[in-house]
Write a protein that holds these residues in place. Structure first.
Motif, mmCIF file in Angstrom:
data_model
loop_
_atom_site.group_PDB
_atom_site.id
_atom_site.type_symbol
_atom_site.label_atom_id
_atom_site.label_comp_id
_atom_site.label_asym_id
_atom_site.label_seq_id
_atom_site.Cartn_x
_atom_site.Cartn_y
_atom_site.Cartn_z
ATOM 1 N N SER A 72 -27.693 -12.044 -61.438
ATOM 2 C CA SER A 72 -27.815 -11.062 -62.189
ATOM 3 C C SER A 72 -28.195 -10.194 -63.244
ATOM 4 O O SER A 72 -28.795 -9.198 -63.613
ATOM 5 N N LYS A 73 -29.679 -11.184 -63.279
ATOM 6 C CA LYS A 73 -30.573 -10.045 -63.483
ATOM 7 C C LYS A 73 -32.075 -9.803 -62.446
ATOM 8 O O LYS A 73 -32.820 -9.469 -63.125
ATOM 9 N N SER A 74 -31.658 -9.963 -61.211
ATOM 10 C CA SER A 74 -32.830 -9.390 -60.872
ATOM 11 C C SER A 74 -32.431 -8.315 -59.468
ATOM 12 O O SER A 74 -31.554 -8.935 -58.864
ATOM 13 N N GLU A 75 -33.587 -6.937 -59.309
ATOM 14 C CA GLU A 75 -33.119 -6.638 -57.595
ATOM 15 C C GLU A 75 -33.735 -7.532 -56.738
ATOM 16 O O GLU A 75 -33.600 -7.686 -55.519
ATOM 17 N N VAL A 76 -34.701 -7.946 -57.136
ATOM 18 C CA VAL A 76 -35.386 -8.942 -56.450
ATOM 19 C C VAL A 76 -35.809 -10.412 -56.634
ATOM 20 O O VAL A 76 -35.802 -10.439 -57.507
ATOM 21 N N VAL A 77 -35.827 -11.108 -55.788
ATOM 22 C CA VAL A 77 -36.216 -12.502 -56.039
ATOM 23 C C VAL A 77 -37.467 -13.335 -55.257
ATOM 24 O O VAL A 77 -37.015 -12.641 -53.685
ATOM 25 N N VAL A 78 -38.835 -13.041 -55.554
ATOM 26 C CA VAL A 78 -39.582 -14.058 -54.923
ATOM 27 C C VAL A 78 -39.544 -15.143 -54.212
ATOM 28 O O VAL A 78 -39.496 -16.173 -55.728
ATOM 29 N N VAL A 79 -39.118 -15.370 -53.503
ATOM 30 C CA VAL A 79 -39.750 -17.415 -53.324
ATOM 31 C C VAL A 79 -41.129 -17.094 -52.814
ATOM 32 O O VAL A 79 -41.506 -16.698 -51.547
ATOM 33 N N VAL A 80 -41.358 -18.636 -53.125
ATOM 34 C CA VAL A 80 -43.227 -18.716 -53.337
ATOM 35 C C VAL A 80 -43.203 -20.082 -52.085
ATOM 36 O O VAL A 80 -42.613 -20.770 -52.845
ATOM 37 N N GLY A 81 -44.050 -19.859 -51.265
ATOM 38 C CA GLY A 81 -43.468 -20.926 -50.777
ATOM 39 C C GLY A 81 -44.214 -21.088 -48.836
ATOM 40 O O GLY A 81 -44.230 -20.106 -48.432
ATOM 41 N N ILE A 82 -44.644 -22.080 -48.714
ATOM 42 C CA ILE A 82 -45.184 -22.400 -46.825
ATOM 43 C C ILE A 82 -44.479 -23.530 -46.406
ATOM 44 O O ILE A 82 -43.982 -24.329 -47.017
ATOM 45 N N GLY A 83 -45.025 -23.045 -44.934
ATOM 46 C CA GLY A 83 -44.186 -24.352 -44.269
ATOM 47 C C GLY A 83 -42.572 -24.688 -44.504
ATOM 48 O O GLY A 83 -41.807 -24.002 -44.928
ATOM 49 N N GLY A 84 -42.784 -26.282 -44.501
ATOM 50 C CA GLY A 84 -41.610 -26.596 -44.889
ATOM 51 C C GLY A 84 -40.787 -25.999 -46.484
ATOM 52 O O GLY A 84 -39.515 -26.031 -46.617
ATOM 53 N N SER A 85 -41.604 -25.429 -47.174
ATOM 54 C CA SER A 85 -40.923 -24.896 -48.535
ATOM 55 C C SER A 85 -40.617 -23.792 -48.237
ATOM 56 O O SER A 85 -40.311 -23.235 -49.555
ATOM 57 N N TYR A 86 -40.727 -22.984 -46.989
ATOM 58 C CA TYR A 86 -39.801 -21.562 -47.147
ATOM 59 C C TYR A 86 -39.383 -21.316 -45.993
ATOM 60 O O TYR A 86 -37.991 -20.338 -45.802
ATOM 61 N N SER A 122 -37.094 -11.947 -60.272
ATOM 62 C CA SER A 122 -37.421 -13.624 -60.801
ATOM 63 C C SER A 122 -38.330 -14.486 -59.265
ATOM 64 O O SER A 122 -38.500 -13.620 -58.151
ATOM 65 N N ILE A 123 -38.811 -15.189 -59.866
ATOM 66 C CA ILE A 123 -39.212 -16.493 -58.870
ATOM 67 C C ILE A 123 -38.768 -17.508 -59.090
ATOM 68 O O ILE A 123 -38.701 -18.317 -59.739
ATOM 69 N N ILE A 124 -38.542 -17.790 -57.688
ATOM 70 C CA ILE A 124 -38.428 -19.493 -57.345
ATOM 71 C C ILE A 124 -39.461 -19.857 -56.745
ATOM 72 O O ILE A 124 -40.437 -19.461 -55.820
ATOM 73 N N VAL A 125 -40.481 -20.625 -57.602
ATOM 74 C CA VAL A 125 -41.523 -21.257 -56.365
ATOM 75 C C VAL A 125 -41.258 -22.655 -56.517
ATOM 76 O O VAL A 125 -40.650 -23.461 -56.911
ATOM 77 N N ILE A 126 -41.725 -22.651 -54.623
ATOM 78 C CA ILE A 126 -41.118 -24.939 -54.411
ATOM 79 C C ILE A 126 -42.456 -25.205 -53.793
ATOM 80 O O ILE A 126 -43.667 -24.104 -53.089
ATOM 81 N N SER A 127 -42.724 -25.655 -54.212
ATOM 82 C CA SER A 127 -44.285 -26.994 -53.232
ATOM 83 C C SER A 127 -44.234 -28.264 -54.242
ATOM 84 O O SER A 127 -44.080 -28.408 -55.009
ATOM 85 N N LYS A 128 -43.934 -29.221 -52.872
ATOM 86 C CA LYS A 128 -43.823 -30.133 -53.007
ATOM 87 C C LYS A 128 -44.997 -31.037 -53.765
ATOM 88 O O LYS A 128 -44.848 -31.905 -54.807
ATOM 89 N N SER A 129 -46.409 -30.459 -53.328
ATOM 90 C CA SER A 129 -47.230 -31.148 -53.274
ATOM 91 C C SER A 129 -47.465 -30.654 -55.476
ATOM 92 O O SER A 129 -48.276 -30.925 -55.908
ATOM 93 N N GLY A 130 -47.525 -29.158 -55.265
ATOM 94 C CA GLY A 130 -47.354 -28.514 -56.240
ATOM 95 C C GLY A 130 -49.183 -27.611 -56.152
ATOM 96 O O GLY A 130 -49.673 -26.838 -57.047
ATOM 97 N N THR A 131 -50.217 -28.413 -55.108
ATOM 98 C CA THR A 131 -51.029 -27.953 -54.887
ATOM 99 C C THR A 131 -51.428 -26.538 -53.743
ATOM 100 O O THR A 131 -52.859 -26.576 -53.686
ATOM 101 N N THR A 132 -50.440 -26.881 -53.045
ATOM 102 C CA THR A 132 -51.365 -25.639 -51.932
ATOM 103 C C THR A 132 -51.652 -25.124 -51.868
ATOM 104 O O THR A 132 -50.621 -23.967 -52.947
#
Ligand code: PA5
Length: 450
Positions: A71-85, A135-145
């Motif tokens: 409802s509040k975004s023209e774009v949603v940016v998903v941040v992640g690598i490997g299995g996280s995206y 908006s941003i969806i940030v995905i990281s299991k470890s948080g330090t990749t």
């Protein structure tokens, strides 16, 4: 009845039926081990019964946050690598309009970052976001990749500068470890909404957790249907299904029989660019799960007919170590016929009136026959059509096949120790604390200019 089908008939001149049968006791032991939870990596089996365990409340909670972001975004940016995206990316790409990159209608466009360290990519992304609400969806299991951490640092600062820190916090959702890690700590500190990546599910098996579900829902797709399809595959590949009727066991046995006969590269083939990222996801799933202890089939991918004009020559006549697994989609959702043309200079009138999907099917048939003739073993995995249900079904089928195949190969299909090697060198070269000795060593090898 509509169902996913695996056909391995066309491998029998390259690995005999007897040979495939002789692997069945090992495959049976593999699926037993998987369900008994006493094999290698058995701390990571949370994905096994996940589709049938997900509750409507969990789906609702994800949809609620997704709808708020939408409802509040023209774009949603998903941040992640490997299995996280890759899981979310593959489903969103398969289901979105090929040219607008989103669901038809007014859904936000979901785009991805944090899976490379390319300066141009991130500069252009920020340039685009200057002009968009996002908006941003940030995905990281470890948080330090490193890759997603760099992208998130850039995006967080960009968003905060654009809308202010308080508003930014309402537009950022973190998906991470339930209790530990840098991202969990930051999310608590900044009061972000969060979802968890369960402790017992590794990145490449996480598509049916919020890691896949939130971005897919944010793109406007039906995650309940995705889970329904996965739950059907969970049943279809269950422990109680006879091995020869269990598509995951069949696929695992066939590819291991071919591997034993020297076919060390598996090419996943599609005939629609919509499935390109499904192949990318599959490559990670099988590559990280099986490629260890100096063993494993190398997973590669092609988009046909496009790549028949690049890699087709090698496949037809190059070194004979390749086998192909073709994803066949039975029905096309759209209809387009080849028009007639009075001049017929391109000599296409012989197929005028035919649907493109009919021509594509003949291309597929002709290619398969030519490749078998060229001594490339072929098998096929058929799904009825590309939608949420069948993609969920296909992806769960691959997860189960991969675990069974990995156990059949006698490796741990749930770890990825080799991924650390490049990271350690990169940290050492960048001068990270704790890596000084290795940095010195590498600089000696590389010489002065580094
Ligand atoms: O499958 C895996 O475990 C990996 O591909 C990870 O998903 C990837 O390395 C990202 O890790 P993280 O989620 O900790 O940032």
């Amino acid at each position: 009845m509509s169902t996913l089908r695996v056909n391995i008939e066309d491998i029998y001149q390259f690995a005999t039926e007897d040979q495939v049968q002789s692997l069945m006791p090992t495959v049976e032991q593999s699926i037993k081990t998987l369900y008994a939870g006493n094999g290698k990596g058995s701390d990571y089996l949370g994905w096994l019964n996940l589709p049938s365990l997900i509750t409507p409340e969990q789906i609702d909670a994800i949809n609620e946050v997704a709808n708020d972001l939408r409802s509040k975004s023209e774009v949603v940016v998903v941040v992640g690598i490997g299995g996280s995206y890759l899981g979310a990316k593959s489903i969103i790409e398969s289901l979105s309009h090929s040219f607008t990159g989103s669901i038809e209608g007014n859904a936000p466009r979901v785009i991805f970052a944090g899976f490379n360290i390319c300066e141009e990519y991130h500069s252009e992304l920020l340039e685009l976001l200057d002009k968009k609400t996002y908006s941003i969806i940030v995905i990281s299991k470890s948080g330090t990749t490193t890759e997603p951490a760099i992208a998130f640092r850039l995006l967080k600062q960009h968003l905060e500068a654009k809308v202010g820190k308080t508003e930014a916090a309402t537009r950022i959702v973190a998906i991470t470890d339930p209790s530990k890690g840098a991202l969990r700590q930051l999310a608590t500190q900044e009061n972000y909404r969060t979802f968890i990546i369960p402790n017992d599910i590794g990145g490449r098996y996480s598509v049916f957790t919020p890691v896949g579900l939130l971005p897919i829902a944010a793109a406007g797709f039906d995650i309940q249907k995705l889970i329904d399809g996965a739950a059907a595959a969970e049943k279809q590949t269950g422990f109680d299904i006879p091995l020869t009727e269990n598509p995951a066991c069949l696929y695992a046995a066939a590819r291991n029989a071919l591997y034993e006969n020297g076919y060390k590269t598996e090419i996943m083939v599609n005939y629609t660019p919509k499935l390109h990222y499904i192949t990318e996801w599959w490559k990670q799933l099988f590559g990280e799960s099986e490629g260890k202890e100096n063993k494993g089939i190398f997973p590669a991918g092609v988009n046909f007919t496009t790549d028949l004009h690049s890699l087709g020559q090698y496949i037809q006549q190059g070194e004979r170590l390749i086998f192909e697994t073709v994803i066949t989609v039975k029905n096309s959702k759209r209809k387009l016929e080849i028009p007639s043309d009075s001049a017929n200079l391109d000599e296409l009138n012989y197929i005028s009136g035919k649907r493109l999907s009919d021509v594509n099917r003949m291309a597929q048939l002709g290619t398969t026959l030519a490749h078998i003739d060229g001594k490339v073993p072929n098998m096929s995995i058929e799904i009825p059509e590309i939608n949420e249900y069948w993609l969920g079904n296909l992806m769960y089928f691959f997860q189960k096949s991969c675990a069974i195949s990995g156990y059949t190969l006698a490796v741990n299909p749930f770890d990825q120790p080799g991924v650390e090697a490049y990271k350690k060198n990169m940290f050492a070269l960048l001068g990270k604390k704790g890596y000084e000795e290795q940095g010195k060593l590498l600089r000696e090898i590389l010489g002065e200019e580094h």
